[in-house]
Design a protein around this motif. Structure first.
Motif, PDB file in Angstrom:
ATOM      1  N   UNK A 130      92.844 110.767  69.151  1.00 26.61           N
ATOM      2  CA  UNK A 130      93.009 109.604  68.283  1.00 26.61           C
ATOM      3  C   UNK A 130      93.620 108.446  69.069  1.00 26.61           C
ATOM      4  N   UNK A 131      93.065 107.254  68.869  1.00 26.05           N
ATOM      5  CA  UNK A 131      93.611 106.046  69.472  1.00 26.05           C
ATOM      6  C   UNK A 131      94.300 105.258  68.370  1.00 26.05           C
ATOM      7  N   UNK A 132      95.585 105.051  68.548  1.00 27.87           N
ATOM      8  CA  UNK A 132      96.418 104.474  67.494  1.00 27.87           C
ATOM      9  C   UNK A 132      96.319 102.949  67.508  1.00 27.87           C
ATOM     10  N   UNK A 133      96.363 102.355  66.325  1.00 24.47           N
ATOM     11  CA  UNK A 133      96.364 100.902  66.173  1.00 24.47           C
ATOM     12  C   UNK A 133      97.767 100.388  66.504  1.00 24.47           C
ATOM     13  N   UNK A 134      97.994 100.158  67.787  1.00 23.53           N
ATOM     14  CA  UNK A 134      99.329  99.743  68.230  1.00 23.53           C
ATOM     15  C   UNK A 134      99.681  98.370  67.674  1.00 23.53           C
ATOM     16  N   UNK A 135      98.685  97.519  67.490  1.00 24.74           N
ATOM     17  CA  UNK A 135      98.977  96.191  66.953  1.00 24.74           C
ATOM     18  C   UNK A 135      99.530  96.280  65.533  1.00 24.74           C
ATOM     19  N   UNK A 136      99.060  97.242  64.765  1.00 26.72           N
ATOM     20  CA  UNK A 136      99.607  97.444  63.429  1.00 26.72           C
ATOM     21  C   UNK A 136     101.058  97.924  63.518  1.00 26.72           C
ATOM     22  N   UNK A 137     101.320  98.840  64.443  1.00 35.39           N
ATOM     23  CA  UNK A 137     102.688  99.335  64.619  1.00 35.39           C
ATOM     24  C   UNK A 137     103.607  98.197  65.043  1.00 35.39           C
ATOM     25  N   UNK A 138     103.159  97.391  66.004  1.00 30.11           N
ATOM     26  CA  UNK A 138     103.994  96.289  66.479  1.00 30.11           C
ATOM     27  C   UNK A 138     104.284  95.302  65.351  1.00 30.11           C
ATOM     28  N   UNK A 139     103.284  95.050  64.514  1.00 32.71           N
ATOM     29  CA  UNK A 139     103.480  94.131  63.398  1.00 32.71           C
ATOM     30  C   UNK A 139     104.515  94.666  62.420  1.00 32.71           C
ATOM     31  N   UNK A 140     104.464  95.969  62.149  1.00 32.85           N
ATOM     32  CA  UNK A 140     105.380  96.563  61.183  1.00 32.85           C
ATOM     33  C   UNK A 140     106.788  96.752  61.747  1.00 32.85           C
ATOM     34  N   UNK A 141     106.872  97.120  63.017  1.00 29.20           N
ATOM     35  CA  UNK A 141     108.182  97.446  63.610  1.00 29.20           C
ATOM     36  C   UNK A 141     108.883  96.200  64.128  1.00 29.20           C
ATOM     37  N   UNK A 142     108.153  95.333  64.788  1.00 29.21           N
ATOM     38  CA  UNK A 142     108.765  94.169  65.427  1.00 29.21           C
ATOM     39  C   UNK A 142     108.515  92.888  64.629  1.00 29.21           C
ATOM     40  N   UNK A 143     107.357  92.815  63.977  1.00 34.50           N
ATOM     41  CA  UNK A 143     107.028  91.608  63.217  1.00 34.50           C
ATOM     42  C   UNK A 143     106.520  90.508  64.136  1.00 34.50           C
ATOM     43  N   UNK A 144     106.387  89.343  63.604  1.00 36.39           N
ATOM     44  CA  UNK A 144     105.902  88.210  64.394  1.00 36.39           C
ATOM     45  C   UNK A 144     105.534  87.048  63.497  1.00 36.39           C
ATOM     46  N   UNK A 145     105.515  85.882  64.089  1.00 37.55           N
ATOM     47  CA  UNK A 145     105.201  84.668  63.342  1.00 37.55           C
ATOM     48  C   UNK A 145     103.694  84.472  63.279  1.00 37.55           C
ATOM     49  N   UNK A 146     103.171  84.180  62.093  1.00 34.19           N
ATOM     50  CA  UNK A 146     101.738  83.940  61.920  1.00 34.19           C
ATOM     51  C   UNK A 146     101.454  82.517  61.466  1.00 34.19           C
ATOM     52  N   UNK A 147     102.480  81.682  61.398  1.00 33.57           N
ATOM     53  CA  UNK A 147     102.315  80.307  60.920  1.00 33.57           C
ATOM     54  C   UNK A 147     102.092  79.350  62.085  1.00 33.57           C
ATOM     55  N   UNK A 148     101.102  78.494  61.939  1.00 34.13           N
ATOM     56  CA  UNK A 148     100.849  77.449  62.930  1.00 34.13           C
ATOM     57  C   UNK A 148     101.873  76.345  62.730  1.00 34.13           C
ATOM     58  N   UNK A 149     102.397  75.808  63.818  1.00 36.06           N
ATOM     59  CA  UNK A 149     103.424  74.781  63.717  1.00 36.06           C
ATOM     60  C   UNK A 149     102.838  73.481  63.168  1.00 36.06           C
ATOM     61  N   UNK A 150     103.694  72.677  62.576  1.00 38.90           N
ATOM     62  CA  UNK A 150     103.259  71.405  62.000  1.00 38.90           C
ATOM     63  C   UNK A 150     102.644  70.496  63.058  1.00 38.90           C
ATOM     64  N   UNK A 151     103.204  70.521  64.282  1.00 42.51           N
ATOM     65  CA  UNK A 151     102.677  69.659  65.340  1.00 42.51           C
ATOM     66  C   UNK A 151     101.217  69.994  65.646  1.00 42.51           C
ATOM     67  N   UNK A 152     100.900  71.297  65.698  1.00 45.50           N
ATOM     68  CA  UNK A 152      99.522  71.695  65.982  1.00 45.50           C
ATOM     69  C   UNK A 152      98.628  71.400  64.787  1.00 45.50           C
ATOM     70  N   UNK A 153      99.119  71.670  63.580  1.00 51.18           N
ATOM     71  CA  UNK A 153      98.331  71.402  62.381  1.00 51.18           C
ATOM     72  C   UNK A 153      97.989  69.924  62.241  1.00 51.18           C
ATOM     73  N   UNK A 154      98.843  69.069  62.790  1.00 51.33           N
ATOM     74  CA  UNK A 154      98.592  67.625  62.702  1.00 51.33           C
ATOM     75  C   UNK A 154      97.308  67.238  63.432  1.00 51.33           C
ATOM     76  N   UNK A 155      96.873  68.090  64.373  1.00 50.06           N
ATOM     77  CA  UNK A 155      95.645  67.803  65.109  1.00 50.06           C
ATOM     78  C   UNK A 155      94.401  68.264  64.402  1.00 50.06           C
ATOM     79  N   UNK A 156      94.573  68.920  63.248  1.00 53.17           N
ATOM     80  CA  UNK A 156      93.422  69.396  62.490  1.00 53.17           C
ATOM     81  C   UNK A 156      93.023  68.344  61.466  1.00 53.17           C
TER      82      UNK A 156
END
Length: 309
Positions: free
Chosen positions: A144-170
């Motif tokens: 079995x090959x484990x979904x490490x990205x899922x584990x990292x998301x659950x254990x360590x977390x992370x930001x998924x929001x784009x910053x306002x400065x970058x969004x201003x270019x959209x």
């Protein structure tokens, strides 16, 4: 054990092949698990650990390894298995995922096998583990090959929001604002989808290179030219059935698809360069997962299309 460690140290320098080498290990049961050697920095006996306050329960502690402080995650505990009773009896697989270095505590190390990506298959339908991203067979045993990205998301977390400065270019655009996202990890697919939604861009999701190519070929049968439907393809590299290298090559060889803009977006960070991107025929490489970097790459492509049009 020395032979395994030497193999890991030697093989982690390799990249750009459509083959992979899998380091196999075991947790608290006989089941074998695997991890791509390209993501492994070294394997060591578990060192002394220091307590990390307020950490996720799967984090057994911190360790200083070669001058760097890293978290040690009990891999079994992170997927719902009983934790290792005595960490000192286990081994730590020191890895680099998504530009982060961390250690995964496992019960024992098996050996390294050399495989084709075609031998790596999606999990069987109805598979019990939600942490399984792929399976293969070695010595007549399922690995079995484990979904490490899922584990990292659950254990360590992370930001998924784009910053306002970058969004201003959209901004609103008449260019085709649709993207094909190809990734075997459900967590990674949804991270990209949420980032694109913040930019007002729709996407179609595919869970491996073969499914992605099948979707592209189906679109190519329509009267609408593929480049008027899609602004780009964002693809992982490591995927069952067909990896991102092969997907890129297949796209470049198909007259109806070959002009598609392709971004490789992978957790295989730290080992890629512009020469490798050119070698596989992609337009750009982005290591996972930074929402601002991903958004910037997408907006750059949007602006290119607007300039052409």
């Amino acid at each position: 054990m020395t032979g395994v460690l030497d193999g890991v140290n030697r093989r982690t320098q390799l990249a750009g092949s459509n083959r992979l080498e899998l380091l196999m290990f075991r947790l608290k049961r006989r089941q074998r698990y695997g991890i791509n050697v390209f993501k492994v920095r070294e394997v060591i006996q578990c060192p002394s650990l220091t307590h990390v306050p307020h950490a996720h329960p799967a984090v057994k502690g911190g360790a200083n390894i070669r001058g760097s402080a890293i978290s040690i995650i009990d891999l079994g505990a992170s997927i719902g298995m009983p934790p290792i009773d005595d960490p000192s009896t286990g081994f730590v697989i020191v890895t680099e995922y998504n530009r982060n270095t961390q250690g995964f505590l496992v019960n024992s190390i098996d050996h390294i096998v050399n495989l084709n990506w075609e031998e790596i298959l999606p999990p069987p339908k109805g598979a019990g583990s939600s942490y399984m991203t792929a399976v293969t067979r070695v010595d007549n045993e399922i690995v079995e090959i484990i979904d490490v990205e899922k584990i990292m998301s659950e254990v360590i977390g992370g930001n998924e929001d784009i910053s306002d400065d970058v969004l201003a270019g959209s901004s609103a655009s008449e260019t085709p604002r649709h993207i094909l996202v190809v990734d075997d990890s459900s967590v990674a697919r949804n991270q990209i989808k949420r980032a694109l939604e913040q930019l007002g861009i729709n996407c179609t999701l595919a869970n491996d290179g073969a499914a992605g190519l099948e979707q592209l070929k189906a679109w190519a049968q329509d009267e609408l030219p593929i480049n008027e439907r899609l602004m780009m393809v964002i693809s992982d590299v490591e995927m069952p059935r067909m990896d991102g290298y092969t997907l890129t090559s297949e796209i470049r060889q198909d007259p109806a698809l070959r002009d598609l803009y392709i971004v490789l977006h992978t957790s295989l960070s730290g080992i890629f360069n512009s020469a490798l991107v050119d070698k596989v025929g992609a337009n750009k490489f982005i290591p996972k997962f930074n929402p601002d970097e991903l958004a910037t790459a997408v907006l750059e492509r949007t602006h290119q299309l607007e300039t052409v049009n």
